[in-house]
Design a protein around this motif. Structure first.
Motif, PDB file in Angstrom:
ATOM      1  N   GLU A 104      -3.970  -2.153   7.281  1.00 43.08           N
ATOM      2  CA  GLU A 104      -3.062  -1.962   6.187  1.00 43.08           C
ATOM      3  C   GLU A 104      -3.798  -1.347   4.832  1.00 43.08           C
ATOM      4  O   GLU A 104      -4.651  -1.889   4.467  1.00 43.08           O
ATOM      5  CB  GLU A 104      -2.375  -3.036   5.972  1.00 43.08           C
ATOM      6  CG  GLU A 104      -1.048  -2.869   4.996  1.00 43.08           C
ATOM      7  CD  GLU A 104      -0.078  -4.039   4.950  1.00 43.08           C
ATOM      8  OE1 GLU A 104       0.717  -4.124   5.796  1.00 43.08           O
ATOM      9  OE2 GLU A 104      -0.063  -4.787   3.950  1.00 43.08           O
ATOM     10  N   CYS A 105      -3.147  -0.137   4.126  1.00 44.27           N
ATOM     11  CA  CYS A 105      -3.687   0.346   3.261  1.00 44.27           C
ATOM     12  C   CYS A 105      -3.205  -0.295   1.983  1.00 44.27           C
ATOM     13  O   CYS A 105      -1.962  -0.652   1.816  1.00 44.27           O
ATOM     14  CB  CYS A 105      -3.536   1.872   3.219  1.00 44.27           C
ATOM     15  SG  CYS A 105      -4.375   2.628   4.717  1.00 44.27           S
ATOM     16  N   THR A 106      -3.793  -0.444   0.795  1.00 46.69           N
ATOM     17  CA  THR A 106      -3.135  -0.764  -0.262  1.00 46.69           C
ATOM     18  C   THR A 106      -2.012   0.062  -1.135  1.00 46.69           C
ATOM     19  O   THR A 106      -2.368   1.211  -0.988  1.00 46.69           O
ATOM     20  CB  THR A 106      -4.326  -1.027  -1.230  1.00 46.69           C
ATOM     21  OG1 THR A 106      -5.295  -2.042  -0.654  1.00 46.69           O
ATOM     22  CG2 THR A 106      -3.942  -1.985  -2.609  1.00 46.69           C
ATOM     23  N   ASN A 107      -0.950  -0.510  -1.294  1.00 48.82           N
ATOM     24  CA  ASN A 107       0.055   0.165  -2.010  1.00 48.82           C
ATOM     25  C   ASN A 107       0.882   0.983  -1.258  1.00 48.82           C
ATOM     26  O   ASN A 107       1.703   1.895  -1.925  1.00 48.82           O
ATOM     27  CB  ASN A 107      -0.650   0.687  -3.224  1.00 48.82           C
ATOM     28  CG  ASN A 107      -1.012  -0.270  -4.300  1.00 48.82           C
ATOM     29  OD1 ASN A 107      -0.410  -1.325  -4.496  1.00 48.82           O
ATOM     30  ND2 ASN A 107      -2.149   0.227  -4.932  1.00 48.82           N
ATOM     31  N   LEU A 108       0.438   1.078   0.247  1.00 48.64           N
ATOM     32  CA  LEU A 108       1.439   2.006   1.008  1.00 48.64           C
ATOM     33  C   LEU A 108       2.764   1.140   1.286  1.00 48.64           C
ATOM     34  O   LEU A 108       2.781   0.639   2.483  1.00 48.64           O
ATOM     35  CB  LEU A 108       0.654   2.395   2.135  1.00 48.64           C
ATOM     36  CG  LEU A 108      -0.427   3.532   1.805  1.00 48.64           C
ATOM     37  CD1 LEU A 108      -0.721   3.910   3.282  1.00 48.64           C
ATOM     38  CD2 LEU A 108      -0.050   4.483   0.863  1.00 48.64           C
ATOM     39  N   HIS A 109       3.460   0.799   0.298  1.00 52.05           N
ATOM     40  CA  HIS A 109       4.583   0.049   0.367  1.00 52.05           C
ATOM     41  C   HIS A 109       5.811   0.842   0.022  1.00 52.05           C
ATOM     42  O   HIS A 109       6.011   1.547  -0.892  1.00 52.05           O
ATOM     43  CB  HIS A 109       4.625  -1.286  -0.395  1.00 52.05           C
ATOM     44  CG  HIS A 109       3.432  -1.926   0.126  1.00 52.05           C
ATOM     45  ND1 HIS A 109       3.179  -2.444   1.306  1.00 52.05           N
ATOM     46  CD2 HIS A 109       2.612  -2.602  -0.742  1.00 52.05           C
ATOM     47  CE1 HIS A 109       2.069  -3.174   1.307  1.00 52.05           C
ATOM     48  NE2 HIS A 109       1.678  -3.271  -0.133  1.00 52.05           N
ATOM     49  N   VAL A 110       7.021   0.730   0.861  1.00 53.22           N
ATOM     50  CA  VAL A 110       8.431   1.251   0.530  1.00 53.22           C
ATOM     51  C   VAL A 110       9.313   0.111   0.296  1.00 53.22           C
ATOM     52  O   VAL A 110       9.394  -0.572   1.024  1.00 53.22           O
ATOM     53  CB  VAL A 110       8.966   2.159   1.754  1.00 53.22           C
ATOM     54  CG1 VAL A 110      10.453   2.631   1.370  1.00 53.22           C
ATOM     55  CG2 VAL A 110       7.876   3.310   2.051  1.00 53.22           C
ATOM     56  N   PHE A 111       9.971   0.058  -0.966  1.00 57.56           N
ATOM     57  CA  PHE A 111      10.909  -0.930  -1.169  1.00 57.56           C
ATOM     58  C   PHE A 111      12.160  -0.255  -1.201  1.00 57.56           C
ATOM     59  O   PHE A 111      12.571   0.725  -1.696  1.00 57.56           O
ATOM     60  CB  PHE A 111      10.408  -1.265  -2.794  1.00 57.56           C
ATOM     61  CG  PHE A 111       9.147  -1.948  -2.670  1.00 57.56           C
ATOM     62  CD1 PHE A 111       9.276  -3.215  -2.370  1.00 57.56           C
ATOM     63  CD2 PHE A 111       7.996  -1.278  -3.043  1.00 57.56           C
ATOM     64  CE1 PHE A 111       7.821  -4.003  -2.452  1.00 57.56           C
ATOM     65  CE2 PHE A 111       6.746  -1.816  -3.290  1.00 57.56           C
ATOM     66  CZ  PHE A 111       6.840  -3.345  -2.888  1.00 57.56           C
TER      67      PHE A 111
END
Length: 339
Positions: A104-111
């Protein structure tokens, strides 16, 4: 707020100038960028709206850390600070404690703030006078019971139901959801994500293609517990022209993304797909059933009853699932998972 406005000719610029001068809020908060349509950009069905060109113009000019990707007919339920606070809380406690995926890559998040819609235009003034953004989650729960709000576009469950509205109604913490093909939620992302494909114009897969690329690029999807957006209803005559062959264009884009991100077969058709289809069907039945039963809540005052409990919705959902299993409408191998 960054906005891109399409002009069919430069002569329309005066109309935009009048709009800006007539609104203090626009002058204070909105960066407006004009895109002028070139010659020959009208198809035989009428004006073919280059929506992804406009989205890219707007997103590329964002100056803030976060980008909130929504359409012009979508109302956030609160000011931007409310969304900022929920994301900050997610980074402080929820994200560090959750089980991370491999690589998992840091900050690859969808809110994701779940998307609701009014069931009729006449309901809108009752809930938000003058179009103000003014609704709490408790009030939204009440309006759902009354049949005035529902999950957006129930007729096409793959678009928004993967958000899991039943779970959202009784959640106080963020939670992760799985990507389902044709999922197209409105979302908040760190500025600088993948651009929209400008091959898509008008209606038809123009948003779904970009969400698929987020999935292919390794982003994870997380639902914010106290946030939501509301779709403003509009007539068929106000819709953009549908892109001819949009389904074929979407499948072509998926194949290109799979090659670009080297996605193997196990990622293209995840193992949870069958159970997810069951879950979407159960949510669809639940919210349609609630609309049928909404008359019992007609006299309920949603503004005063701010502590509305979602237990009625959850109980109804559980009854729908139990009834469906008794009828054996689905394979015994499919599991619903926890909500």
């Amino acid at each position: 707020l960054v906005s891109a406005i399409l002009l069919q000719s430069i002569d329309q610029a005066d109309q935009v100038r009048d709009m800006i001068q007539g609104s203090e809020n626009v002058q204070r908060w909105v960066d407006v960028h004009l895109v002028v349509c070139g010659e020959g950009e009208v198809d035989k069905a009428g004006f073919l709206y280059p929506v992804n060109v406009l989205r890219n113009v707007a997103s590329q000019l964002v100056l803030t850390k976060w980008t909130f990707v929504i359409d012009a007919d979508i109302l956030p339920h609160a000011r931007a600070q409310v969304y900022d606070l929920q994301i900050a809380q997610a980074y402080a406690s929820y994200l560090p404690s959750r089980k991370k995926r491999q690589c998992e890559c840091t900050n690859l998040h969808v809110f994701i703030p779940p998307a609701l819609e009014y069931t009729a235009m006449e309901h809108m003034p009752n809930m938000c006078p003058n179009g103000d953004v003014c609704m709490s989650k408790s009030e939204a729960t009440c309006w759902i019971k009354k049949g005035m709000l529902r999950p957006m576009h129930l007729h096409f469950g793959f678009a928004y139901l993967p958000t899991n509205f039943v779970r959202w109604l009784h959640s106080s913490e963020p939670y992760e959801v799985s990507y389902i093909k044709q999922f197209e939620p409105y979302y908040i992302i760190q500025t600088g994500g993948p651009p929209f494909s400008e091959a898509f114009e008008g209606r038809g897969a123009n948003f779904a293609q970009q969400v698929y690329e987020l999935f292919a690029a390794g982003y994870s999807f997380h639902v914010l517990p106290e946030a939501f957006v509301i779709d403003i209803p509009h007539g068929i005559e106000e819709r953009a022209t549908e892109l001819p062959g949009s389904v074929k264009a979407f499948l072509k884009f998926i194949a290109l993304a799979n090659r670009s991100y080297a996605l193997g077969p196990e990622h293209r058709t995840p193992s949870y797909y069958a159970s997810a289809k069951f879950e979407l069907a159960m949510q669809h039945k639940t919210f349609l059933g609630l609309l049928v039963r909404s008359k019992q809540w007609e006299l309920y005052n949603c503004t005063q009853e701010v502590a509305t409990s979602p237990s009625h919705v959850v109980e109804f959902y559980n009854n729908v699932v139990e009834h469906t299993w008794r009828k054996r409408s689905f394979s015994d191998s499919i599991t619903t998972g926890s909500i």
